[in-house]
Write a protein that holds these residues in place. Structure first.
Motif, short mmCIF file in Angstrom:
data_model
loop_
_atom_site.label_atom_id
_atom_site.label_comp_id
_atom_site.label_asym_id
_atom_site.label_seq_id
_atom_site.Cartn_x
_atom_site.Cartn_y
_atom_site.Cartn_z
N ARG A 168 4.82 -8.41 6.36
CA ARG A 168 4.19 -7.49 5.41
C ARG A 168 2.94 -6.86 6.02
O ARG A 168 2.68 -5.66 5.85
CB ARG A 168 3.82 -8.23 4.12
CG ARG A 168 3.15 -7.36 3.08
CD ARG A 168 4.11 -6.33 2.50
NE ARG A 168 3.43 -5.38 1.64
CZ ARG A 168 2.94 -4.20 2.04
NH1 ARG A 168 3.06 -3.84 3.31
NH2 ARG A 168 2.34 -3.40 1.20
N PHE A 169 2.16 -7.66 6.73
CA PHE A 169 0.97 -7.15 7.41
C PHE A 169 1.35 -6.11 8.45
O PHE A 169 0.73 -5.05 8.56
CB PHE A 169 0.20 -8.31 8.05
CG PHE A 169 -0.93 -7.90 8.94
CD1 PHE A 169 -2.07 -7.31 8.43
CD2 PHE A 169 -0.85 -8.11 10.32
CE1 PHE A 169 -3.12 -6.93 9.26
CE2 PHE A 169 -1.88 -7.74 11.16
CZ PHE A 169 -3.02 -7.15 10.63
N GLU A 239 -1.15 -7.59 -2.61
CA GLU A 239 -2.07 -6.68 -3.29
C GLU A 239 -3.34 -6.46 -2.47
O GLU A 239 -3.86 -5.34 -2.38
CB GLU A 239 -2.42 -7.22 -4.67
CG GLU A 239 -1.29 -7.22 -5.67
CD GLU A 239 -0.25 -8.30 -5.40
OE1 GLU A 239 -0.59 -9.30 -4.69
OE2 GLU A 239 0.89 -8.15 -5.87
N GLU A 240 -3.83 -7.52 -1.85
CA GLU A 240 -5.04 -7.39 -1.02
C GLU A 240 -4.77 -6.54 0.22
O GLU A 240 -5.62 -5.72 0.60
CB GLU A 240 -5.53 -8.79 -0.62
CG GLU A 240 -6.09 -9.59 -1.79
CD GLU A 240 -6.25 -11.07 -1.48
OE1 GLU A 240 -6.97 -11.73 -2.24
OE2 GLU A 240 -5.64 -11.56 -0.51
N GLU A 242 -2.51 -4.19 0.43
CA GLU A 242 -2.32 -2.81 -0.04
C GLU A 242 -3.66 -2.14 -0.29
O GLU A 242 -3.88 -1.00 0.13
CB GLU A 242 -1.49 -2.82 -1.32
CG GLU A 242 -1.17 -1.42 -1.83
CD GLU A 242 -0.27 -1.43 -3.05
OE1 GLU A 242 -0.12 -0.38 -3.68
OE2 GLU A 242 0.30 -2.51 -3.36
N ARG A 243 -4.58 -2.86 -0.91
CA ARG A 243 -5.90 -2.29 -1.17
C ARG A 243 -6.64 -2.00 0.13
O ARG A 243 -7.26 -0.95 0.30
CB ARG A 243 -6.73 -3.23 -2.03
CG ARG A 243 -8.14 -2.67 -2.26
CD ARG A 243 -8.92 -3.39 -3.33
NE ARG A 243 -10.22 -2.73 -3.46
CZ ARG A 243 -11.39 -3.34 -3.26
NH1 ARG A 243 -11.44 -4.59 -2.90
NH2 ARG A 243 -12.52 -2.66 -3.40
N THR A 244 -6.57 -2.94 1.07
CA THR A 244 -7.25 -2.76 2.35
C THR A 244 -6.77 -1.50 3.05
O THR A 244 -7.58 -0.65 3.47
CB THR A 244 -7.01 -3.98 3.26
OG1 THR A 244 -7.59 -5.14 2.66
CG2 THR A 244 -7.62 -3.76 4.63
N PHE A 245 -5.47 -1.35 3.18
CA PHE A 245 -4.96 -0.22 3.96
C PHE A 245 -5.01 1.10 3.19
O PHE A 245 -5.05 2.16 3.81
CB PHE A 245 -3.55 -0.54 4.47
CG PHE A 245 -3.59 -1.58 5.57
CD1 PHE A 245 -4.03 -1.24 6.84
CD2 PHE A 245 -3.23 -2.89 5.33
CE1 PHE A 245 -4.10 -2.18 7.86
CE2 PHE A 245 -3.29 -3.84 6.33
CZ PHE A 245 -3.73 -3.48 7.60
#
Length: 256
Positions: A168-169, A239-240, A242-245
């Motif tokens: 995912r990353f 979710e974290e 997604e927010r970061t990118f």
């Protein structure tokens, strides 16, 4: 190789430069080769397939110690206890820190192979085998933090979590491929680098501008010059990420 996912297929032969140095200086003049299995601060440089294995072969051939600096890569960062385990290469000496105590208390450790340990244990019975008088050596608070961190890794399955999060990353990281100024992306484990084209006459400015923009959005990333560097928590969730990118994407689109 640009936009490489995992280890590049090209470049194992670059390790042969060690043999050139051996012929230039003689093997007796080279005590050790020190290498980060994945170079972190220089921009997340992932070793090509076979590169570390080739270093191991050459060090064995010429009697040179192979030292892995795993201050960054140890304790789950690449989905295993050590990068040595992930890449299947056993060094003679391995250095660690950071993840040993989750970075909350300063502590480092050096692991050595049995032959090196035994070499240090020789000497007069009345002498300290490996004397080093550093002021804070064996500090009980640091030792307690290290033990607690290692227990947490085991109880929470942190290394397994990191390994499961890796795909995912990788997808989230490479989703930035077509964003403005991006010229390369590379990753291994939970380590990733996004390289930006430097602004003419102002190297490092674009990377810092993205760092500052993300900080103002409430997300902390790291930039090494014009390379954005990512190392999410081992137990991060989708979710974290997604927010970061999303924050990085917004920052890239706002660049001049």
């Amino acid at each position: 190789m640009a936009y490489c996912r995992g280890q590049p297929h090209w470049g194992a032969h670059l390790a042969d430069d060690l043999e050139r140095l051996v012929h230039l200086h003689d093997a007796y003049g080279i005590a050790a080769v020190i290498v980060e299995p994945v170079a972190g601060s220089t921009g997340i440089l992932v070793p090509p397939i076979g590169y570390l294995q080739r270093l191991r072969e050459l060090c064995d051939r010429y009697g040179i110690l192979l030292i892995f600096d795993e201050v960054i890569t140890a304790f789950g960062r690449v989905g295993a206890a050590f990068a040595a385990e992930r890449f299947g290469v056993l060094p003679d000496i391995l250095t660690t820190a950071k993840g040993l105590t989750n970075g909350v208390i300063p502590m480092g450790a050096v692991l050595v192979r049995e032959g090196i340990y035994q070499a240090l244990m020789q000497g007069p019975a009345e002498a300290v085998e490996f004397f080093h008088g550093y002021t804070y050596s064996g500090h009980p608070v640091a030792a307690a933090a290290g033990l607690a961190t290692l227990s947490a890794y085991e109880e929470e399955g942190s290394f397994e979590q990191a390994k499961a999060l890796e795909p995912r990353f990788e997808e989230a990281l490479h989703s930035l491929r077509d964003e403005p100024h991006v010229i390369d992306i590379r990753n291994i484990g939970l380590m990733g680098g996004v390289e930006l084209a430097p602004r003419a006459g102002e190297p490092g400015v674009r990377g810092f501008d993205v760092f500052r923009d993300c900080f103002e959005q409430g997300v902390v990333i790291r930039n090494g010059g014009d390379t954005l560097q990512f190392a999410p928590f081992l137990n991060s969730n989708n979710e974290e990420l997604e927010r970061t990118f999303d924050c990085v994407r917004n920052a890239l689109r706002r660049l001049h």
